[in-house]
Design a protein around this motif. Sequence first.
Motif, PDB file in Angstrom:
ATOM      1  N   UNK A 132       0.833  -1.187   0.116  1.00  0.00           N
ATOM      2  CA  UNK A 132      -0.043   0.061  -0.141  1.00  0.00           C
ATOM      3  C   UNK A 132       0.654   1.397   0.086  1.00  0.00           C
ATOM      4  N   UNK A 133       0.343   2.483  -0.424  1.00  0.00           N
ATOM      5  CA  UNK A 133       0.846   3.843  -0.190  1.00  0.00           C
ATOM      6  C   UNK A 133       0.662   4.013   1.168  1.00  0.00           C
ATOM      7  N   UNK A 158       6.721   4.881   4.951  1.00  0.00           N
ATOM      8  CA  UNK A 158       7.062   6.233   5.860  1.00  0.00           C
ATOM      9  C   UNK A 158       7.389   5.913   7.259  1.00  0.00           C
ATOM     10  N   UNK A 159       8.351   6.788   7.724  1.00  0.00           N
ATOM     11  CA  UNK A 159       8.788   6.614   9.200  1.00  0.00           C
ATOM     12  C   UNK A 159       7.614   6.810  10.187  1.00  0.00           C
ATOM     13  N   UNK A 174      11.677  -3.250   4.749  1.00  0.00           N
ATOM     14  CA  UNK A 174      12.085  -2.078   4.042  1.00  0.00           C
ATOM     15  C   UNK A 174      12.894  -1.313   5.196  1.00  0.00           C
ATOM     16  N   UNK A 175      13.949  -0.611   4.870  1.00  0.00           N
ATOM     17  CA  UNK A 175      14.365   0.424   6.120  1.00  0.00           C
ATOM     18  C   UNK A 175      13.536   1.605   5.752  1.00  0.00           C
ATOM     19  N   UNK A 176      13.632   2.382   6.794  1.00  0.00           N
ATOM     20  CA  UNK A 176      12.745   3.549   6.942  1.00  0.00           C
ATOM     21  C   UNK A 176      13.301   4.466   7.824  1.00  0.00           C
ATOM     22  N   UNK A 177      12.874   4.502   9.280  1.00  0.00           N
ATOM     23  CA  UNK A 177      13.343   5.550  10.284  1.00  0.00           C
ATOM     24  C   UNK A 177      14.822   5.475  10.403  1.00  0.00           C
ATOM     25  N   UNK A 204       2.180  11.555   2.384  1.00  0.00           N
ATOM     26  CA  UNK A 204       2.638  10.871   3.817  1.00  0.00           C
ATOM     27  C   UNK A 204       4.306  10.536   3.693  1.00  0.00           C
ATOM     28  N   UNK A 205       4.702   9.928   2.961  1.00  0.00           N
ATOM     29  CA  UNK A 205       5.900   9.564   2.687  1.00  0.00           C
ATOM     30  C   UNK A 205       6.769  10.796   2.702  1.00  0.00           C
ATOM     31  N   UNK A 206       6.514  11.722   1.804  1.00  0.00           N
ATOM     32  CA  UNK A 206       7.554  12.820   1.480  1.00  0.00           C
ATOM     33  C   UNK A 206       7.499  13.577   2.752  1.00  0.00           C
ATOM     34  N   UNK A 207       6.461  14.093   3.491  1.00  0.00           N
ATOM     35  CA  UNK A 207       6.557  14.467   4.619  1.00  0.00           C
ATOM     36  C   UNK A 207       7.257  14.026   6.010  1.00  0.00           C
ATOM     37  N   UNK A 208       7.158  12.767   6.157  1.00  0.00           N
ATOM     38  CA  UNK A 208       7.817  12.095   7.527  1.00  0.00           C
ATOM     39  C   UNK A 208       9.214  11.915   7.053  1.00  0.00           C
ATOM     40  N   UNK A 209       9.676  11.393   5.920  1.00  0.00           N
ATOM     41  CA  UNK A 209      10.903  11.519   5.504  1.00  0.00           C
ATOM     42  C   UNK A 209      11.652  12.846   5.555  1.00  0.00           C
TER      43      UNK A 209
END
Length: 551
Positions: A132-133, A158-159, A174-177, A204-209
């Motif tokens: 999912x996104x 997303x982190x 997946x790596x994230x935070x 969501x991805x853009x903001x939290x990364x």
Amino acid sequence: MTANLPSSTNITLGIIGCYCYFPTTTLLTPTSSLVTSFPLSSNLSLATLTTSLTLANTYFNDLAFLAAVNVANQDPNFLPGIHVNVKRFSDCGEYYEDAVDIYSGNSGGYVVSQMASDIVEVADLVAVVGNEYSTTARASAEALSYYQIPYCSSGSASPRLSDKNKYPYFYRPLPSKGLGDHISKLLTSWSVRRAAIIYEKDDELGVNFANDIAQSFGKNNIQLIAKVGIISANSDALYVKTQLDQTSARYIILSGQNAFISTMYFALSSQNMTGPDYVYLSYNSPMLSSTNPNETTQIQGFIQFQQLPPILTTPLFQTFYSQVLHLAQIDESQMSPFTLTDNNNIGASPAFDCVMVMLKGIANLLASRNATPEDLAARKLQAYMNYTLFRNVGFSGLDVDPVTFSESGDLMVPYQISYFTGVGWTQTVFGFTNADATNLTIVGQVNFNGGGNLPPLDGPSVMHNPTYTLAEYSSTIVIVLALLGILLSVLSISMLVWLRKNPIIRSIAVDYTCLFLAGTIIGFIAILNDLVPVSTFQCQSRQWLTLTAYI
């Protein structure tokens, strides 16, 4: 899917995906999320590969999930006495025209709420995997955690989803935070202390990364000189250029989906914001346009961070690859191993590892608690199936060996760092960081935009005022001349005051001239101030003395 065995206990693994992309999708009812028909065919497989990268990613991740289920079902020792069935659930409803272009997970809304309800209603469904996104996965992961159903995602990076207080049953290969720590490691190795972030404001991805990277900059003494959130990359490019110009930004991190990064980068390129003085970095790559042949040269020097790709020669990979090709009803000439696994293409290997880790963890749970397959199918073990069960199940995965997860449920894996060469859409790896970003290994040079190999300055050249010490010959000259200037100014003031009644002296405006000479005395003192060791007081004195002298 494989045939059921009469002596086996059935359990169900749910698969969540964007099945609204496919015209072959049939739902139980128009308001249901349960997919009752999703026929596979060679025509559909080839169509996804030639139509859209988004479509191909969704489709082949689905096949990678199925491939792993087949591997587990075909091994009688993997889950003894258990047969795994699958049920698909659409997180975006039924098929509609242009869904692949319109739907990007911006809001799950009612559909995700209905999907969570549909999943829970399947009596023997004990776990879920999905692609999912991140925006949609927030709702899915929270709801499934509430119902104690473990959820492994192959696409939600997303982190925010690393928060185990809110998503205790969610994990991902997946790596994230902590991505920002890896980026900071590279920048500090180049002595970069100033950088800007441009991020996709409604993603969501853009903001939290962007937030993750900003926090890392703070820890690593990198000044965040601009952090700009953008919704429309095309219309706001001039505004972004203004923000970057005002801060003299040279190192720019782009955070968002591939389409945003592509649009933003090339829009800034059209504003002359690329070239030898600029370095762009991201965790996603720009997307190549078929209408602009110059993009391959414009992208030269763009730096991307991504997890290590799988080794394509292991027996496990060959099993995975052959299973996916079999399900897709195509052969090796129609899809290469690289296309299937490259993170900038389909990137389906995390989906396979998701299922294998999930089922291996369940097998470990049954053994450790001496539980029966019937206990599992009746959902009597759900309380023990949060993300900690899967942190290290002893599985050698496609992407890393062994597959282990951090305290945040993110994959522990090194990053590889590559740059776009400007020849075709090729990249060259020039460095690696280890899993916790404590070490950086450089294995080659970077060809930055314009062809240079040296990292550009992180801002405009700084003009430094000359400093002197008393031991220098030039300092002696400065002291002598300044003291002489002060002496002559004092003598001049004394003479003017003494002879102020003289008609000739009175004609030159004694008060104004004395004030002017007082200013010169202060100016000479400001010059002597440069000989004092640098300090906050010295800096402030220089400013105020110089300003007072001119006033």
